[in-house]
Scaffold this motif. Structure first.
Motif, PDB file in Angstrom:
ATOM      1  N   GLU A 198      49.814  44.518  38.215  1.00  0.00           N
ATOM      2  CA  GLU A 198      51.210  44.439  37.784  1.00  0.00           C
ATOM      3  C   GLU A 198      51.335  44.993  36.369  1.00  0.00           C
ATOM      4  O   GLU A 198      50.613  44.575  35.464  1.00  0.00           O
ATOM      5  CB  GLU A 198      51.710  43.003  37.831  1.00  0.00           C
ATOM      6  N   LEU A 199      52.225  45.948  36.190  1.00  0.00           N
ATOM      7  CA  LEU A 199      52.510  46.519  34.885  1.00  0.00           C
ATOM      8  C   LEU A 199      53.868  46.003  34.421  1.00  0.00           C
ATOM      9  O   LEU A 199      54.804  45.914  35.213  1.00  0.00           O
ATOM     10  CB  LEU A 199      52.535  48.046  34.960  1.00  0.00           C
ATOM     11  N   LYS A 200      53.957  45.683  33.132  1.00  0.00           N
ATOM     12  CA  LYS A 200      55.210  45.168  32.589  1.00  0.00           C
ATOM     13  C   LYS A 200      55.590  45.954  31.343  1.00  0.00           C
ATOM     14  O   LYS A 200      54.728  46.356  30.562  1.00  0.00           O
ATOM     15  CB  LYS A 200      55.076  43.682  32.235  1.00  0.00           C
ATOM     16  N   TRP A 201      56.889  46.156  31.175  1.00  0.00           N
ATOM     17  CA  TRP A 201      57.418  46.819  29.991  1.00  0.00           C
ATOM     18  C   TRP A 201      58.855  46.369  29.775  1.00  0.00           C
ATOM     19  O   TRP A 201      59.415  45.640  30.606  1.00  0.00           O
ATOM     20  CB  TRP A 201      57.355  48.343  30.146  1.00  0.00           C
ATOM     21  N   GLU A 202      59.435  46.801  28.687  1.00  0.00           N
ATOM     22  CA  GLU A 202      60.866  46.609  28.453  1.00  0.00           C
ATOM     23  C   GLU A 202      61.533  47.968  28.372  1.00  0.00           C
ATOM     24  O   GLU A 202      60.975  48.908  27.778  1.00  0.00           O
ATOM     25  CB  GLU A 202      61.112  45.833  27.157  1.00  0.00           C
ATOM     26  N   VAL A 203      62.700  48.097  28.991  1.00  0.00           N
ATOM     27  CA  VAL A 203      63.470  49.331  28.928  1.00  0.00           C
ATOM     28  C   VAL A 203      64.768  49.069  28.188  1.00  0.00           C
ATOM     29  O   VAL A 203      65.362  47.988  28.290  1.00  0.00           O
ATOM     30  CB  VAL A 203      63.755  49.915  30.328  1.00  0.00           C
ATOM     31  N   THR A 204      65.193  50.073  27.435  1.00  0.00           N
ATOM     32  CA  THR A 204      66.399  49.965  26.617  1.00  0.00           C
ATOM     33  C   THR A 204      67.246  51.194  26.900  1.00  0.00           C
ATOM     34  O   THR A 204      66.839  52.320  26.611  1.00  0.00           O
ATOM     35  CB  THR A 204      66.022  49.902  25.122  1.00  0.00           C
ATOM     36  N   PHE A 205      68.415  50.980  27.490  1.00  0.00           N
ATOM     37  CA  PHE A 205      69.218  52.090  27.994  1.00  0.00           C
ATOM     38  C   PHE A 205      70.413  52.391  27.086  1.00  0.00           C
ATOM     39  O   PHE A 205      71.006  51.481  26.487  1.00  0.00           O
ATOM     40  CB  PHE A 205      69.736  51.767  29.400  1.00  0.00           C
ATOM     41  N   PRO A 206      70.792  53.669  26.992  1.00  0.00           N
ATOM     42  CA  PRO A 206      71.909  54.051  26.120  1.00  0.00           C
ATOM     43  C   PRO A 206      73.257  53.642  26.692  1.00  0.00           C
ATOM     44  O   PRO A 206      73.424  53.489  27.908  1.00  0.00           O
ATOM     45  CB  PRO A 206      71.779  55.577  26.046  1.00  0.00           C
TER      46      PRO A 206
END
Length: 265
Positions: A125-133
């Motif tokens: 399992e890979l985890k990250w945070e995404v921040t969208f415009p």
């Protein structure tokens, strides 16, 4: 180890039909070594990766089984081709970026970061945070992908998977073609994101990559006016660097109502 103290170009998103993801065409396999990816946590998309020596990658992505229900309302519900690109850093200065954009007068900003992830074919399992415009359609400015699990799990760079038949070493950057009335706005916003003054001559800003690689020049985000025949509000091309002295012929591959644009430098 990747040097991510500043914002770096992370990856570029290439949307393809699902059949091309499972059985890539020769115009991809003749150029790239394609590595495994996985299924995203939202169960809507799957990907495979083209990894480069300097730590960037091209994400080949498709909606699972080309299911229109999975595509509907998704931020990449777009014609096939290069649809988006991401920056990364070890720690996102969200407040600083939002503040600089506010001062830029572009009315572009970003949502708060939110959780993302996927599972690799071997079950990791890979985890990250995404921040969208916000205030602009996706692809005009980058989104951010900030790792929670170690980045080398998401971007497993090896000598084998970054050695490509075409001799490609890494990314030269992105070229965005936008409508004339959006040109200055997108250039200003991109410069503000990177904490750079807006360029005065060329509509181009420089961007770091995760790792230094010999023979590669600094990457850039270039913005230019849409050609009269293109008739799109936005068209994205990925520029790639090779070790060859002679440039390879660019790829322009129509797919249904879209097209893939890859340029070699």
């Amino acid at each position: 180890m990747a040097n991510l103290s500043a914002l770096c170009l992370d990856h570029v998103v290439l949307l393809l039909p699902y059949t091309m993801l499972s059985d890539p065409p020769s115009w991809l396999t003749d150029i790239f070594t394609i590595s495994p990816g996985g299924r995203h946590a939202d169960e809507k998309t799957e990907n495979r990766l083209v990894l480069f020596k300097e730590g960037t990658y091209l994400e080949l992505i498709a909606f699972i089984n080309d299911d229109p229900e999975k595509r509907r309302g998704h931020w990449w519900d777009k014609p096939y081709g290069v649809v988006d690109y991401a920056f990364t850093t070890s720690k996102l200065d969200y407040d600083g970026i939002v503040d600089r954009l506010k001062k830029s007068g572009t009315e572009i900003s970003y949502e708060k970061p939110k959780a993302g992830g996927r599972t690799t074919p071997d079950g990791k399992e890979l985890k990250w945070e995404v921040t969208f415009p916000t205030g602009v359609d996706r692809g005009h400015v980058p989104f951010f992908c900030t790792d929670v699990t170690p980045r080398e799990r998401r971007v497993p760079v090896t000598e084998q998977n970054t050695t490509h038949p075409s001799g490609v070493l890494g990314m030269a950057g992105m070229t965005l073609e936008v409508e004339k009335d959006s040109l200055d706005r997108i250039v200003k916003a991109t410069a503000a994101i990177l904490d750079q003054p807006p360029p005065t001559k060329e509509h181009q800003v420089k961007v770091d990559v995760p790792s230094d690689v010999e023979k590669l020049h600094q990457a850039s985000i270039s913005v230019r006016e849409t050609g009269a025949l293109l008739r799109k509000s936005l068209a994205l091309s990925l520029r790639l660097q090779t070790a060859d002295h002679e440039k390879r012929e660019a790829i322009w591959e129509p797919i249904e109502d879209g097209a893939v644009s890859l340029i070699f430098e």
